[in-house]
Design an enzyme around this catalytic site. Structure first.
Site, mmCIF file in Angstrom:
data_model
loop_
_atom_site.group_PDB
_atom_site.id
_atom_site.type_symbol
_atom_site.label_atom_id
_atom_site.label_comp_id
_atom_site.label_asym_id
_atom_site.label_seq_id
_atom_site.Cartn_x
_atom_site.Cartn_y
_atom_site.Cartn_z
ATOM 1 N N GLY A 78 28.401 -4.410 -1.520
ATOM 2 C CA GLY A 78 28.430 -5.118 -2.795
ATOM 3 C C GLY A 78 29.563 -6.125 -2.792
ATOM 4 O O GLY A 78 30.126 -6.444 -1.740
ATOM 5 N N SER A 79 29.913 -6.581 -3.972
ATOM 6 C CA SER A 79 30.966 -7.595 -4.063
ATOM 7 C C SER A 79 32.342 -6.932 -3.935
ATOM 8 O O SER A 79 32.472 -5.711 -4.116
ATOM 9 C CB SER A 79 30.854 -8.323 -5.391
ATOM 10 O OG SER A 79 31.127 -7.401 -6.426
ATOM 11 N N GLU A 115 31.314 -2.315 2.413
ATOM 12 C CA GLU A 115 30.890 -3.580 3.028
ATOM 13 C C GLU A 115 30.845 -4.596 1.896
ATOM 14 O O GLU A 115 29.921 -4.574 1.092
ATOM 15 C CB GLU A 115 29.495 -3.433 3.653
ATOM 16 C CG GLU A 115 29.384 -2.400 4.742
ATOM 17 C CD GLU A 115 30.012 -2.853 6.045
ATOM 18 O OE1 GLU A 115 30.447 -4.024 6.140
ATOM 19 O OE2 GLU A 115 30.086 -2.031 6.962
ATOM 20 N N LEU A 116 31.838 -5.482 1.852
ATOM 21 C CA LEU A 116 31.998 -6.301 0.646
ATOM 22 C C LEU A 116 31.765 -7.781 0.929
ATOM 23 O O LEU A 116 31.150 -8.152 1.911
ATOM 24 C CB LEU A 116 33.383 -6.030 0.051
ATOM 25 C CG LEU A 116 33.680 -4.526 -0.168
ATOM 26 C CD1 LEU A 116 35.070 -4.316 -0.710
ATOM 27 C CD2 LEU A 116 32.640 -3.880 -1.069
ATOM 28 N N CYS A 143 25.683 -11.832 3.263
ATOM 29 C CA CYS A 143 27.114 -11.532 3.370
ATOM 30 C C CYS A 143 27.644 -12.177 4.636
ATOM 31 O O CYS A 143 28.579 -12.962 4.604
ATOM 32 C CB CYS A 143 27.318 -10.030 3.376
ATOM 33 S SG CYS A 143 26.330 -9.209 4.608
ATOM 34 N N TRP A 179 21.205 -6.508 -3.902
ATOM 35 C CA TRP A 179 19.841 -7.045 -4.008
ATOM 36 C C TRP A 179 19.514 -8.066 -2.928
ATOM 37 O O TRP A 179 18.384 -8.533 -2.860
ATOM 38 C CB TRP A 179 19.657 -7.698 -5.389
ATOM 39 C CG TRP A 179 20.804 -8.605 -5.744
ATOM 40 C CD1 TRP A 179 21.868 -8.285 -6.543
ATOM 41 C CD2 TRP A 179 21.037 -9.932 -5.267
ATOM 42 N NE1 TRP A 179 22.749 -9.343 -6.602
ATOM 43 C CE2 TRP A 179 22.261 -10.370 -5.822
ATOM 44 C CE3 TRP A 179 20.340 -10.805 -4.435
ATOM 45 C CZ2 TRP A 179 22.789 -11.631 -5.567
ATOM 46 C CZ3 TRP A 179 20.877 -12.056 -4.172
ATOM 47 C CH2 TRP A 179 22.093 -12.452 -4.739
ATOM 48 N N ASN A 180 20.478 -8.481 -2.134
ATOM 49 C CA ASN A 180 20.173 -9.607 -1.221
ATOM 50 C C ASN A 180 19.345 -9.167 -0.014
ATOM 51 O O ASN A 180 18.428 -9.873 0.403
ATOM 52 C CB ASN A 180 21.445 -10.350 -0.820
ATOM 53 C CG ASN A 180 22.457 -9.480 -0.148
ATOM 54 O OD1 ASN A 180 22.489 -8.270 -0.361
ATOM 55 N ND2 ASN A 180 23.293 -10.062 0.686
ATOM 56 N N GLU A 184 29.090 -0.178 9.720
ATOM 57 C CA GLU A 184 27.653 0.101 9.746
ATOM 58 C C GLU A 184 27.170 -0.439 11.087
ATOM 59 O O GLU A 184 27.807 -1.319 11.660
ATOM 60 C CB GLU A 184 26.950 -0.571 8.563
ATOM 61 C CG GLU A 184 27.459 0.007 7.244
ATOM 62 C CD GLU A 184 26.592 -0.204 6.037
ATOM 63 O OE1 GLU A 184 25.967 -1.261 5.940
ATOM 64 O OE2 GLU A 184 26.553 0.705 5.189
ATOM 65 N N ALA A 224 19.752 -1.810 -5.783
ATOM 66 C CA ALA A 224 20.181 -2.665 -6.888
ATOM 67 C C ALA A 224 19.117 -2.604 -7.970
ATOM 68 O O ALA A 224 17.923 -2.458 -7.673
ATOM 69 C CB ALA A 224 20.358 -4.101 -6.402
ATOM 70 N N SER A 225 19.529 -2.733 -9.227
ATOM 71 C CA SER A 225 18.539 -2.508 -10.291
ATOM 72 C C SER A 225 17.432 -3.551 -10.273
ATOM 73 O O SER A 225 16.323 -3.269 -10.711
ATOM 74 C CB SER A 225 19.209 -2.434 -11.662
ATOM 75 O OG SER A 225 20.151 -3.445 -11.777
ATOM 76 N N GLU A 284 33.760 -16.723 -2.512
ATOM 77 C CA GLU A 284 32.517 -16.564 -1.763
ATOM 78 C C GLU A 284 31.435 -17.417 -2.435
ATOM 79 O O GLU A 284 31.260 -17.340 -3.653
ATOM 80 C CB GLU A 284 32.099 -15.088 -1.803
ATOM 81 C CG GLU A 284 30.766 -14.834 -1.138
ATOM 82 C CD GLU A 284 30.370 -13.350 -1.139
ATOM 83 O OE1 GLU A 284 30.606 -12.658 -2.148
ATOM 84 O OE2 GLU A 284 29.813 -12.904 -0.122
HETATM 85 P P1 NAD Z 1 27.378 -5.861 -6.776
HETATM 86 O O1 NAD Z 1 28.725 -5.509 -6.293
HETATM 87 O O2 NAD Z 1 27.244 -6.393 -8.149
HETATM 88 O O3 NAD Z 1 26.406 -4.590 -6.736
HETATM 89 C C1 NAD Z 1 26.161 -3.871 -5.545
HETATM 90 C C2 NAD Z 1 25.624 -2.493 -5.904
HETATM 91 O O4 NAD Z 1 26.683 -1.742 -6.521
HETATM 92 C C3 NAD Z 1 24.482 -2.508 -6.925
HETATM 93 O O5 NAD Z 1 23.563 -1.485 -6.608
HETATM 94 C C4 NAD Z 1 25.195 -2.194 -8.226
HETATM 95 O O6 NAD Z 1 24.368 -1.630 -9.210
HETATM 96 C C5 NAD Z 1 26.254 -1.219 -7.765
HETATM 97 N N1 NAD Z 1 27.429 -1.134 -8.626
HETATM 98 C C6 NAD Z 1 27.986 -2.106 -9.382
HETATM 99 N N2 NAD Z 1 29.094 -1.641 -10.003
HETATM 100 C C7 NAD Z 1 29.235 -0.345 -9.625
HETATM 101 C C8 NAD Z 1 30.188 0.680 -9.935
HETATM 102 N N3 NAD Z 1 31.221 0.462 -10.739
HETATM 103 N N4 NAD Z 1 30.038 1.895 -9.364
HETATM 104 C C9 NAD Z 1 29.012 2.131 -8.521
HETATM 105 N N5 NAD Z 1 28.071 1.209 -8.212
HETATM 106 C C10 NAD Z 1 28.181 -0.012 -8.757
HETATM 107 O O7 NAD Z 1 26.815 -6.848 -5.680
HETATM 108 P P2 NAD Z 1 25.489 -7.695 -5.703
HETATM 109 O O8 NAD Z 1 25.686 -8.839 -6.651
HETATM 110 O O9 NAD Z 1 24.333 -6.783 -5.906
HETATM 111 O O10 NAD Z 1 25.466 -8.230 -4.197
HETATM 112 C C11 NAD Z 1 26.151 -9.361 -3.775
HETATM 113 C C12 NAD Z 1 27.480 -9.025 -3.150
HETATM 114 O O11 NAD Z 1 27.297 -8.113 -2.078
HETATM 115 C C13 NAD Z 1 28.148 -10.229 -2.513
HETATM 116 O O12 NAD Z 1 29.529 -10.233 -2.789
HETATM 117 C C14 NAD Z 1 27.925 -10.037 -1.030
HETATM 118 O O13 NAD Z 1 28.825 -10.680 -0.182
HETATM 119 C C15 NAD Z 1 28.000 -8.564 -0.928
HETATM 120 N N6 NAD Z 1 27.324 -8.144 0.296
HETATM 121 C C16 NAD Z 1 28.085 -7.656 1.322
HETATM 122 C C17 NAD Z 1 27.480 -7.276 2.498
HETATM 123 C C18 NAD Z 1 28.277 -6.694 3.636
HETATM 124 O O14 NAD Z 1 27.674 -6.046 4.474
HETATM 125 N N7 NAD Z 1 29.566 -6.867 3.694
HETATM 126 C C19 NAD Z 1 26.102 -7.386 2.631
HETATM 127 C C20 NAD Z 1 25.364 -7.907 1.583
HETATM 128 C C21 NAD Z 1 25.999 -8.267 0.391
#
Ligand code: NAD
Length: 476
Positions: free
Chosen positions: A222-223, A244-245, A278, A147-148, A456, A173-174, A379
């Site tokens: 995501g995380s 990309e975490l 991130c 969502w960021n 990416e 993201a939802s 983080e």
């Molecule tokens: P999140 O991991 O909770 O969710 C990310 C996405 O994954 C969402 O669309 C979510 O619905 C989906 N998701 C969650 N669990 C899943 C599963 N088990 N299977 C499939 N999909 C699933 O992350 P967030 O809170 O939305 O975003 C913040 C995190 O993202 C932070 O840790 C941040 O550092 C990271 N981030 C990384 C980058 C990068 O490029 N490395 C960029 C932006 C954000």
């Protein structure tokens, strides 16, 4: 009510369920959205597989032209899309405009690569045969986005995937589906064939995408815990994965640095998007001789960042995206303060009636944070910056690398030897030297250690949406 986009159709969830998207600045409902599930993902994957049979076979120069035209059309809608992004995500209108523009530009950048990538001719020992290495698109790709930066991070996946001839099932993201839907609608209106990009909505669609047998590759931002779960699940069907975490990017500032430039870059790096980035400056290590002067500059910059509703033109920093995110950052801050850290700026919530209904937080700078405090070891996904004095580069590098993460990093110094050493030794996928932390289209971006793998941006990202196949021609 917003709908999903499957094979060009605007559809509700098979279950009929919906949920609300709320504005983080006011708590108001922005829209109601379908809560999709496995049945919707299946429909989207089938549609993408069908579209793949024609899209992948189009001459690459035609794909390039279609994508440019679609991107131009999307770019003509930036002023409609940006306020929607601000309402659902919280970021300022300026940040939303930049992000919406980046979406279209990214599609255009990868469109240009569509017909530039080629394979190889390989001589074989038997001269009546020869080999070729051909590159082909993979098939249906799943794109899962946080969502960021809902638009930038969707484009990072969708653009190289479709330019290379793949088709996509995209899950925003939802809490941030709305601007993404507008971008994909605009691409379709601009000529992108139906079914090439399908959008499913709702929390449950993520796992269903990772499990779906027709989907061949997953790109997730995501995380780190989500990345581990996705990788484990994807292994059941041996999908390719790009992860990309999370990150906790260090920045080292040495005594001889341009402190004005460093302060500007650190301020943008930590406070842009209310610190929910991130790639960011999440840990700051400053050499003793530069410490006081840099802190003064950082505090002066933080003082100018007026929090407020992203739609108000004098707001310089929107709210945090959710109540949970703000609570997490506040808990990390409290942990540091309880252990003796000193708040140099901010540290709380802004006061006033305009802040009462949103997830606002002050830009915050803290020092004397103990080594084992959560702000160093986890983080921090919000606008709070821990700063520490260092004796020299050795100490800075040791502390910078003392983390499970390895996304970005930066150094500010006038000494080229010191900069070179940092470039060699910082354990991260990106190092900026005397430069603001911005990811460039031209350079591959991705982490190391527990920040993930795969790229990416850049030609590298495009190649990761292709597969190499070897061919032998005999009897020639
Ligand atoms: P999140 O991991 O909770 O969710 C990310 C996405 O994954 C969402 O669309 C979510 O619905 C989906 N998701 C969650 N669990 C899943 C599963 N088990 N299977 C499939 N999909 C699933 O992350 P967030 O809170 O939305 O975003 C913040 C995190 O993202 C932070 O840790 C941040 O550092 C990271 N981030 C990384 C980058 C990068 O490029 N490395 C960029 C932006 C954000």
């Amino acid at each position: 009510m917003a709908t999903m986009i499957i094979e060009g159709d605007r559809t509700k969830a098979a279950s009929g369920k919906t949920y609300e998207v709320r504005n983080p600045a006011t708590g108001e409902v922005v829209d109601e959205v379908p809560a999709g599930g496995p049945a919707d993902v299946d429909k989207a994957a089938q549609a993408a597989a069908k579209a793949f049979t024609t899209w992948s076979k189009l001459p690459a120069n035609q794909r390039r032209e279609i994508l440019h035209k679609a991107a131009q059309h999307m770019l003509s809608k930036v002023e409609e899309i940006a306020p929607v992004l601000t309402k659902e995500q919280g970021k300022t209108l300026l940040e939303s405009r930049l992000e919406a523009r980046r979406f279209g530009e990214n599609i255009g950048w990868f469109a240009d690569l569509a017909d530039k990538i080629h394979g190889q001719y390989v001589r074989l020992p038997d001269l009546t045969t020869y080999g070729l290495v051909v590159r082909r698109p993979i098939g249906v790709c799943g794109a899962i986005v946080p969502w960021n930066f809902p638009l930038t991070l969707a484009a990072n996946k969708v653009a190289p995937a479709i330019a290379a001839g793949n088709t996509v099932v995209l899950k925003p993201a939802s809490t941030t589906p709305l601007a993404t839907l507008l971008c994909i609608e605009a691409l379709i209106e601009g000529g992108l064939p139906e079914g090439v990009v399908n959008v499913v909505l709702g929390q449950a669609t993520g796992e269903a995408i990772v499990a779906h047998p027709l989907i061949r590759k997953i790109a997730l931002t995501g995380s780190t815990p989500t990345g581990k779960r996705v990788m484990a699940k994807a292994s059941e069907t041996l999908k390719k994965v790009t992860l990309e975490l999370g990150g906790s990017d260090p920045c080292i500032v040495l005594d001889d640095a341009d402190l004005e430039g460093a302060a500007r870059a650190i301020s943008v790096g930590r406070f842009f998007n209310c610190g929910q980035q991130c790639l960011s400056t999440k840990r700051l290590y400053v050499q003793e001789g530069a410490y006081d002067a840099l802190m003064e500059k950082l505090v002066a910059r933080a003082a100018k960042l007026k929090p407020g509703n992203g739609l108000d033109k004098d707001s310089r920093m929107g709210p945090m995206h959710t109540e949970t995110q703000r609570a997490e950052v506040e808990a990390q801050l409290k942990d540091a303060v309880d252990r003796g850290a000193k708040v140099v700026f901010g540290g709380g919530r802004p006061e006033g009636s305009e802040y009462e209904r949103g997830w606002f937080i002050e830009p915050t700078i803290v020092e004397n944070v103990p080594d084992d405090a959560r702000m160093w070891t986890e983080e921090v996904f919000g606008p709070a910056l821990p700063v520490r004095k260092i004796k020299d580069l050795d100490e800075g590098l040791r502390l910078a690398n003392d983390t499970q993460f390895g996304l970005g990093s930066s150094i500010w110094t006038a000494n080229m030897a010191a900069a070179h050493r940092a470039v060699q030794e910082l354990e991260a996928g990106y190092t900026w030297v005397n430069s603001i932390v911005i990811a460039h289209d031209e350079l591959p971006f991705g982490g190391t250690k527990q920040s993930g793998f795969g790229k990416e941006h850049g030609v590298e990202a495009f190649l990761q949406y292709t597969e190499e196949k070897s061919v032998v021609y005999g009897g020639v």
